[in-house]
Design a protein around this motif. Sequence first.
Motif, PDB file in Angstrom:
ATOM      1  N   THR A  80     -91.015  48.196  36.601  1.00 49.00           N
ATOM      2  CA  THR A  80     -91.761  47.053  37.129  1.00 49.00           C
ATOM      3  C   THR A  80     -91.455  46.834  38.613  1.00 49.00           C
ATOM      4  O   THR A  80     -92.238  46.193  39.319  1.00 49.00           O
ATOM      5  CB  THR A  80     -91.403  45.777  36.350  1.00 49.00           C
ATOM      6  OG1 THR A  80     -89.982  45.556  36.410  1.00 49.00           O
ATOM      7  CG2 THR A  80     -91.837  45.891  34.893  1.00 49.00           C
ATOM      8  N   ILE A  81     -90.339  47.386  39.062  1.00 49.42           N
ATOM      9  CA  ILE A  81     -89.991  47.273  40.482  1.00 49.42           C
ATOM     10  C   ILE A  81     -90.983  48.043  41.327  1.00 49.42           C
ATOM     11  O   ILE A  81     -91.550  47.515  42.297  1.00 49.42           O
ATOM     12  CB  ILE A  81     -88.557  47.792  40.732  1.00 49.42           C
ATOM     13  CG1 ILE A  81     -87.537  46.878  40.059  1.00 49.42           C
ATOM     14  CG2 ILE A  81     -88.272  47.898  42.233  1.00 49.42           C
ATOM     15  CD1 ILE A  81     -86.105  47.380  40.164  1.00 49.42           C
ATOM     16  N   ILE A  82     -91.203  49.303  40.989  1.00 51.90           N
ATOM     17  CA  ILE A  82     -92.138  50.114  41.763  1.00 51.90           C
ATOM     18  C   ILE A  82     -93.553  49.576  41.619  1.00 51.90           C
ATOM     19  O   ILE A  82     -94.364  49.656  42.547  1.00 51.90           O
ATOM     20  CB  ILE A  82     -92.043  51.610  41.359  1.00 51.90           C
ATOM     21  CG1 ILE A  82     -92.568  52.495  42.498  1.00 51.90           C
ATOM     22  CG2 ILE A  82     -92.752  51.886  40.073  1.00 51.90           C
ATOM     23  CD1 ILE A  82     -91.686  52.524  43.715  1.00 51.90           C
ATOM     24  N   LYS A  83     -93.851  48.987  40.478  1.00 51.80           N
ATOM     25  CA  LYS A  83     -95.170  48.371  40.274  1.00 51.80           C
ATOM     26  C   LYS A  83     -95.363  47.213  41.241  1.00 51.80           C
ATOM     27  O   LYS A  83     -96.450  47.043  41.825  1.00 51.80           O
ATOM     28  CB  LYS A  83     -95.309  47.886  38.832  1.00 51.80           C
ATOM     29  CG  LYS A  83     -96.670  47.270  38.533  1.00 51.80           C
ATOM     30  CD  LYS A  83     -96.757  46.815  37.079  1.00 51.80           C
ATOM     31  CE  LYS A  83     -98.110  46.169  36.806  1.00 51.80           C
ATOM     32  NZ  LYS A  83     -98.214  45.697  35.397  1.00 51.80           N
ATOM     33  N   SER A  84     -94.312  46.411  41.454  1.00 50.64           N
ATOM     34  CA  SER A  84     -94.392  45.295  42.394  1.00 50.64           C
ATOM     35  C   SER A  84     -94.659  45.782  43.808  1.00 50.64           C
ATOM     36  O   SER A  84     -95.474  45.210  44.547  1.00 50.64           O
ATOM     37  CB  SER A  84     -93.087  44.493  42.364  1.00 50.64           C
ATOM     38  OG  SER A  84     -92.860  43.924  41.099  1.00 50.64           O
ATOM     39  N   TYR A  85     -93.973  46.855  44.204  1.00 54.58           N
ATOM     40  CA  TYR A  85     -94.175  47.415  45.542  1.00 54.58           C
ATOM     41  C   TYR A  85     -95.578  47.982  45.704  1.00 54.58           C
ATOM     42  O   TYR A  85     -96.197  47.857  46.769  1.00 54.58           O
ATOM     43  CB  TYR A  85     -93.128  48.493  45.823  1.00 54.58           C
ATOM     44  CG  TYR A  85     -91.807  47.943  46.304  1.00 54.58           C
ATOM     45  CD1 TYR A  85     -91.646  47.525  47.617  1.00 54.58           C
ATOM     46  CD2 TYR A  85     -90.713  47.842  45.447  1.00 54.58           C
ATOM     47  CE1 TYR A  85     -90.429  47.019  48.068  1.00 54.58           C
ATOM     48  CE2 TYR A  85     -89.494  47.331  45.886  1.00 54.58           C
ATOM     49  CZ  TYR A  85     -89.366  46.916  47.198  1.00 54.58           C
ATOM     50  OH  TYR A  85     -88.162  46.410  47.647  1.00 54.58           O
ATOM     51  N   LYS A  86     -96.095  48.612  44.668  1.00 53.66           N
ATOM     52  CA  LYS A  86     -97.446  49.178  44.732  1.00 53.66           C
ATOM     53  C   LYS A  86     -98.498  48.092  44.908  1.00 53.66           C
ATOM     54  O   LYS A  86     -99.493  48.275  45.620  1.00 53.66           O
ATOM     55  CB  LYS A  86     -97.734  49.980  43.456  1.00 53.66           C
ATOM     56  CG  LYS A  86     -97.021  51.318  43.394  1.00 53.66           C
ATOM     57  CD  LYS A  86     -97.383  52.063  42.115  1.00 53.66           C
ATOM     58  CE  LYS A  86     -96.705  53.422  42.077  1.00 53.66           C
ATOM     59  NZ  LYS A  86     -97.034  54.169  40.828  1.00 53.66           N
ATOM     60  N   GLU A  87     -98.274  46.946  44.278  1.00 55.48           N
ATOM     61  CA  GLU A  87     -99.238  45.848  44.358  1.00 55.48           C
ATOM     62  C   GLU A  87     -99.293  45.242  45.765  1.00 55.48           C
ATOM     63  O   GLU A  87    -100.333  44.726  46.180  1.00 55.48           O
ATOM     64  CB  GLU A  87     -98.877  44.769  43.343  1.00 55.48           C
ATOM     65  CG  GLU A  87     -99.124  45.197  41.899  1.00 55.48           C
ATOM     66  CD  GLU A  87     -98.628  44.157  40.903  1.00 55.48           C
ATOM     67  OE1 GLU A  87     -97.921  43.214  41.342  1.00 55.48           O
ATOM     68  OE2 GLU A  87     -98.930  44.293  39.704  1.00 55.48           O
TER      69      GLU A  87
END
Length: 233
Positions: A80-87
């Motif tokens: 979910t960390i990388i997902k946050s950065y992608k968003e």
Amino acid sequence: MSEVVTLTFFKYETLSNKIWAFLMMQFMHKRLKKIEGQSLYKLLGSGKNGFSPLPDWGVYALLQVWKNEEAANTFFTTSTIIKSYKEKSCEIWSVFLKTISTKGTWSGVNPFKRNLNIERTNSFIAVITRATIKTKMLYKFWKYVPISQHPLSNCKGLLFTKGIGEVPFKNMATFSIWENKEALISFAYKTKEHNEAIKKTKKLDWYKEEMFCRFQPYKSIGTWNNKNPLFEL
């Protein structure tokens, strides 16, 4: 399986996303510390125009050391960390690295273990040079940097370069990728400006701590400036 290193660059466009990225330099640590299979991470800012002391508020980086590639792949596909950065970011590029050699320390330790599975047919080479500059030498160091880095602007064999670091002005690093070892050596030892920089480093002793690392890039995911800098991989 051998240890691997990843370096991920994030680019931000809007003011709100740039502010979010800046705040994450402080508030993302709690989450990053809990990642399984990760032995070390560094949240990094970047400098303008290659290697500059002036911050580039639109670009940040995340350096991570993994126990194996499987752990890294799990992070990039499910976290979910990388997902946050992608968003929040408009562009993300991750390069996977195998450590070839290291010299010196980073925050008192050597965080990279030599990888024994270097591919002989892969000629690409990546370099991280990192240093903590002595406070009394800050002015002299940054005054000379533009001269020493000038050859990079039109350097044969250079595929990518960016100045990164934990603390502006004092804890700085460069990351660069070269077509092959010959291109790297040609810049490091055959350009007048960089040779002079090496001499000044020995004479003035302006580093409190320094580290020089060579890696083999072997996987490249995402884009930077609308293309994959290492699409051949």
